[in-house]
Every structure is written in structure tokens, then in C-alpha cells.
Design a protein around this motif. Structure first.
Motif, mmCIF file in Angstrom:
data_model
loop_
_atom_site.group_PDB
_atom_site.id
_atom_site.type_symbol
_atom_site.label_atom_id
_atom_site.label_comp_id
_atom_site.label_asym_id
_atom_site.label_seq_id
_atom_site.Cartn_x
_atom_site.Cartn_y
_atom_site.Cartn_z
ATOM 1 N N GLN A 1 70.460 3.469 95.943
ATOM 2 C CA GLN A 1 71.933 3.830 96.613
ATOM 3 C C GLN A 1 72.700 4.480 95.381
ATOM 4 N N ARG A 2 72.826 4.004 94.127
ATOM 5 C CA ARG A 2 73.348 4.422 93.142
ATOM 6 C C ARG A 2 72.920 5.808 92.606
ATOM 7 N N ALA A 3 71.485 5.863 92.730
ATOM 8 C CA ALA A 3 70.884 7.250 92.310
ATOM 9 C C ALA A 3 71.157 8.403 93.260
ATOM 10 N N ASP A 4 71.302 7.913 94.606
ATOM 11 C CA ASP A 4 71.481 8.886 95.427
ATOM 12 C C ASP A 4 72.636 10.057 95.321
ATOM 13 N N ILE A 5 73.493 9.444 94.348
ATOM 14 C CA ILE A 5 74.889 10.264 94.268
ATOM 15 C C ILE A 5 74.586 11.785 93.487
ATOM 16 N N ALA A 6 73.238 11.843 92.834
ATOM 17 C CA ALA A 6 73.084 13.058 92.115
ATOM 18 C C ALA A 6 71.830 13.343 92.314
ATOM 19 N N PRO A 7 71.131 14.356 92.053
ATOM 20 C CA PRO A 7 69.876 14.766 92.187
ATOM 21 C C PRO A 7 68.927 14.319 90.791
ATOM 22 N N TRP A 8 67.487 14.347 90.886
ATOM 23 C CA TRP A 8 67.018 14.157 89.748
ATOM 24 C C TRP A 8 67.352 14.960 88.574
ATOM 25 N N ALA A 9 67.645 14.439 87.571
ATOM 26 C CA ALA A 9 68.293 15.312 86.324
ATOM 27 C C ALA A 9 68.096 14.456 84.853
ATOM 28 N N MET A 10 67.920 15.445 84.136
ATOM 29 C CA MET A 10 67.531 14.801 82.756
ATOM 30 C C MET A 10 68.222 15.624 81.967
ATOM 31 N N LYS A 11 68.373 15.275 80.400
ATOM 32 C CA LYS A 11 68.667 15.803 79.253
ATOM 33 C C LYS A 11 67.765 16.171 78.380
ATOM 34 N N ALA A 12 67.806 17.313 77.548
ATOM 35 C CA ALA A 12 67.143 17.881 76.570
ATOM 36 C C ALA A 12 67.624 17.214 75.186
ATOM 37 N N PHE A 13 66.770 17.124 74.192
ATOM 38 C CA PHE A 13 67.168 16.810 73.096
ATOM 39 C C PHE A 13 66.203 17.757 71.875
ATOM 40 N N GLN A 14 67.001 17.735 70.868
ATOM 41 C CA GLN A 14 65.994 18.702 69.861
ATOM 42 C C GLN A 14 65.275 17.784 68.633
ATOM 43 N N GLY A 15 64.134 17.891 68.476
ATOM 44 C CA GLY A 15 63.410 17.183 67.451
ATOM 45 C C GLY A 15 63.624 17.676 66.091
ATOM 46 N N ASP A 16 63.067 17.100 65.082
ATOM 47 C CA ASP A 16 63.563 17.274 63.668
ATOM 48 C C ASP A 16 62.665 18.432 63.317
ATOM 49 N N ASP A 17 61.753 19.038 64.180
ATOM 50 C CA ASP A 17 60.732 20.250 63.899
ATOM 51 C C ASP A 17 61.667 21.548 64.749
ATOM 52 N N GLY A 18 62.856 21.124 65.198
ATOM 53 C CA GLY A 18 63.392 22.505 65.766
ATOM 54 C C GLY A 18 63.158 22.673 67.267
ATOM 55 N N ARG A 19 62.065 22.107 67.994
ATOM 56 C CA ARG A 19 61.742 22.287 69.202
ATOM 57 C C ARG A 19 62.451 21.440 69.941
ATOM 58 N N LEU A 20 62.474 22.026 71.316
ATOM 59 C CA LEU A 20 63.261 21.007 72.344
ATOM 60 C C LEU A 20 62.376 20.306 73.179
ATOM 61 N N TYR A 21 62.740 19.226 73.468
ATOM 62 C CA TYR A 21 61.894 18.334 74.059
ATOM 63 C C TYR A 21 62.630 17.556 75.278
ATOM 64 N N LEU A 22 61.945 16.876 76.336
ATOM 65 C CA LEU A 22 62.297 16.197 77.316
ATOM 66 C C LEU A 22 61.774 14.962 77.589
ATOM 67 N N SER A 23 62.606 13.634 77.560
ATOM 68 C CA SER A 23 61.469 12.455 77.828
ATOM 69 C C SER A 23 61.353 12.201 79.102
ATOM 70 N N ALA A 24 60.435 12.964 79.749
ATOM 71 C CA ALA A 24 59.762 12.811 80.874
ATOM 72 C C ALA A 24 58.358 13.558 80.801
ATOM 73 N N GLY A 25 57.390 13.106 81.562
ATOM 74 C CA GLY A 25 56.299 13.932 81.654
ATOM 75 C C GLY A 25 55.567 13.492 82.948
ATOM 76 N N ARG A 26 54.304 13.586 82.804
ATOM 77 C CA ARG A 26 53.208 12.977 83.661
ATOM 78 C C ARG A 26 53.592 11.872 84.684
ATOM 79 N N ALA A 27 54.143 10.748 83.972
ATOM 80 C CA ALA A 27 54.577 9.576 84.626
ATOM 81 C C ALA A 27 55.574 9.787 85.499
ATOM 82 N N ASN A 28 56.481 10.884 85.148
ATOM 83 C CA ASN A 28 57.571 11.264 86.105
ATOM 84 C C ASN A 28 57.307 12.518 87.250
ATOM 85 N N GLY A 29 56.069 12.514 87.348
ATOM 86 C CA GLY A 29 55.755 13.806 88.341
ATOM 87 C C GLY A 29 55.775 15.028 87.577
#
Length: 280
Positions: free
Chosen positions: A185-213
Motif C-alpha cells: 500500500q505504501r509503495a503504490d504512492i509512486a512508480p518503480w524508481a531508483m537513484k543512480a550513484f557514481q563509483g570511484d571509477d567515475g562510472r554511473l551505477y544502479l543498485s538493481a539488476g537481474r534480481a529486480n527484473g
């Protein structure tokens, strides 16, 4: 000479008759054995049993439950799983949540990974705060932070919408099911959404993958921070995404819950931006 041959001939005839008789009996025995299934070492009633069920015990043990965090099977195509940070749950409640979270469209962030993140996140001195949820949103990628206190009191904060709901008491005897219903019920307030972060190698990453579909090649829209809408009594009721300012694509997948992002168009995402999957 003739007298000697006669007994031999008789013996030969008798021997032949006995051999024929024995051979006939042996053939009949073998025929019956084949007809009965004994020749194949299979009980007769098993001919009526499908081959995939033969050899099973009539009182087979129930299947072993496997923790979804230990063996994370990828969801079906198009089915997304939202990351949950579960804090303070008892071992039994955590196992129940872990075994059934996928049925509700969720994935629990592994305890060890979450513990490390909490230990290195000063904003999570109070895990029920909006600041903690915001800090855990990029890594380890928590969409909702769920804090269980006293065994049956739950506080939920949403990193996507910045909503926070007051403590709710679990009152049923099925705490896991009740809690997952509440989180849904709480999650329905917004769509599936994530935040990106920058690794120490300068690349962009997302803490989601196959396990998230997610799969390589999936694209996500970059949005400016959205707006939380509240009812007159202050209760969060919905969330509006901010302006779309760019697009990123999933380039590589690492393990089950990490992806590298490739900018496609527009702005480069920061931890303040919301990334929403672009569905076909």
C-alpha cells in the motif's frame, strides 16, 4: 552292432524329448515374466504410473524452502521487484518476508549488505527518518526503508517520494503477510524508481539488476525530484514525478543486483534525480 545302436537311439530320443520339454517350460516362464514386467525389474502396477513419478516414496518429504536472498531467481520478463531495507525484524519474521517478498513484487536487500551500509551512513542514526531513506536510496538501493521495533511496530519511509508514515502496529497473527500488504500500500504512492550513484571509477551505477527484473539494454528516464502530495491531515496520498531531463541505458550487469549505466541523452543523473524504467 544293431543291438548296441538301439539303446543309444532310445537315449537320444528321450534326451531330446526332455530338452524340448524343458525348453518349452523355460519359454513359457520367460513369456510370463515379460508380460508381468518382472523382466524389467518394475512392479506391475507401475506400468500405469507416469515415468516421472516412478520410484518416489509415497510419503515424500515436503520441498525445502530456499531463501530468495541466497538464491535469487530472475523474475519473469516485465516483472519488476522493488528493493526493501528491512531493519530490526526478528529472524523468524525476516525469513518469512524473504520467502514471500517476491510474490508481492519486492526483493529484500541482504542483511549483511544492509548492515554495512547502515554502519557507514551517519544519517541512519535514526533509521525511521526521511534522511536515512534518502541516504540508502542510491546504495544499497533501498526504495522503502522498513524499521520494526518492539517486534510488532513498523515505520516506513519511501526514498522515491520522500514520504514517511507514522508507526503502525501489526495486529494479526500473520505478521509477514500483514507487513507485506502494508508495504504494498505504501509503495503504490509512486512508480518503480531508483537513484543512480557514481563509483570511484567515475562510472554511473544502479543498485538493481537481474534480481529486480532488469536486463542489459533497458532504458530509464531521468527525472528531476518529484512532488509529494498530502491530504489536509498531512497523510501522503500520491507523488508526481518531476520533469524528464534525460535518458540512461543499462550497459552491463554485475551479479544479481548491480548495473552500470550508460548516458543516452540529456543530463547526467545525480543521486537527487529519479530514474524510472521506460516500459515499451
Amino acid at each position: 552292432m544293431i543291438k548296441l545302436l538301439y539303446p543309444i537311439a532310445c537315449i537320444s530320443i528321450i534326451t531330446f524329448s526332455l530338452t524340448a520339454c524343458v525348453s518349452s517350460q523355460e519359454a513359457e516362464r520367460q513369456r510370463k515374466a515379460v508380460d508381468s514386467g518382472a523382466a524389467f525389474n518394475v512392479e506391475e502396477n507401475e506400468w500405469k504410473t507416469p515415468f516421472w513419478e516412478r520410484g518416489r516414496s509415497t510419503e515424500s518429504a515436503p520441498p525445502r524452502q530456499v531463501s530468495s536472498s541466497s538464491v535469487e531467481a530472475a523474475p519473469s520478463v516485465g516483472q519488476l521487484r522493488t528493493n526493501l531495507a528491512i531493519i530490526g525484524a526478528s529472524d523468524s519474521l525476516y525469513r518469512e518476508l524473504d520467502n514471500t517478498a517476491a510474490d508481492y513484487g519486492f526483493r529484500l536487500i541482504p542483511r549483511a549488505e544492509l548492515s554495512d551500509a547502515l554502519a557507514n551512513t551517519p544519517a541512519c542514526g535514526d533509521t525511521t527518518s526521511e534522511a536515512c531513506a534518502e541516504a540508502l536510496a542510491a546504495y544499497p538501493g533501498a526504495r522503502l526503508v522498513v524499521t520494526v521495533e518492539g517486534g510488532d511496530t513498523v515505520t516506513i519511509a519511501d526514498a522515491a517520494s520522500n514520504a514517511r508514515w507514522g508507526a503502525t502496529e501489526l495486529i494479526s497473527g500473520k505478521q509477514g503477510e500483514e507487513l507485506l500488504e502494508l508495504i504494498s500500500q505504501r509503495a503504490d504512492i509512486a512508480p518503480w524508481a531508483m537513484k543512480a550513484f557514481q563509483g570511484d571509477d567515475g562510472r554511473l551505477y544502479l543498485s538493481a539488476g537481474r534480481a529486480n527484473g532488469l536486463a542489459a539494454g533497458d532504458e530509464l528516464a531521468i527525472h528531476e525530484p518529484g512532488t509529494l502530495v498530502r491530504a489536509p491531515n498531512g497523510q501522503p496520498i500520491t507523488w508526481r514525478a518531476g520533469e524528464r531531463v534525460g535518458t540512461v541505458r543499462i550497459g552491463e550487469l554485475f551479479g544479481s543486483d548491480l548495473a552500470a549505466l550508460v548516458p543516452v541523452a540529456g543530463q547526467r543523473p545525480t543521486p537527487e534525480h529519479d530514474l524510472i524504467l521506460i516500459e515499451d
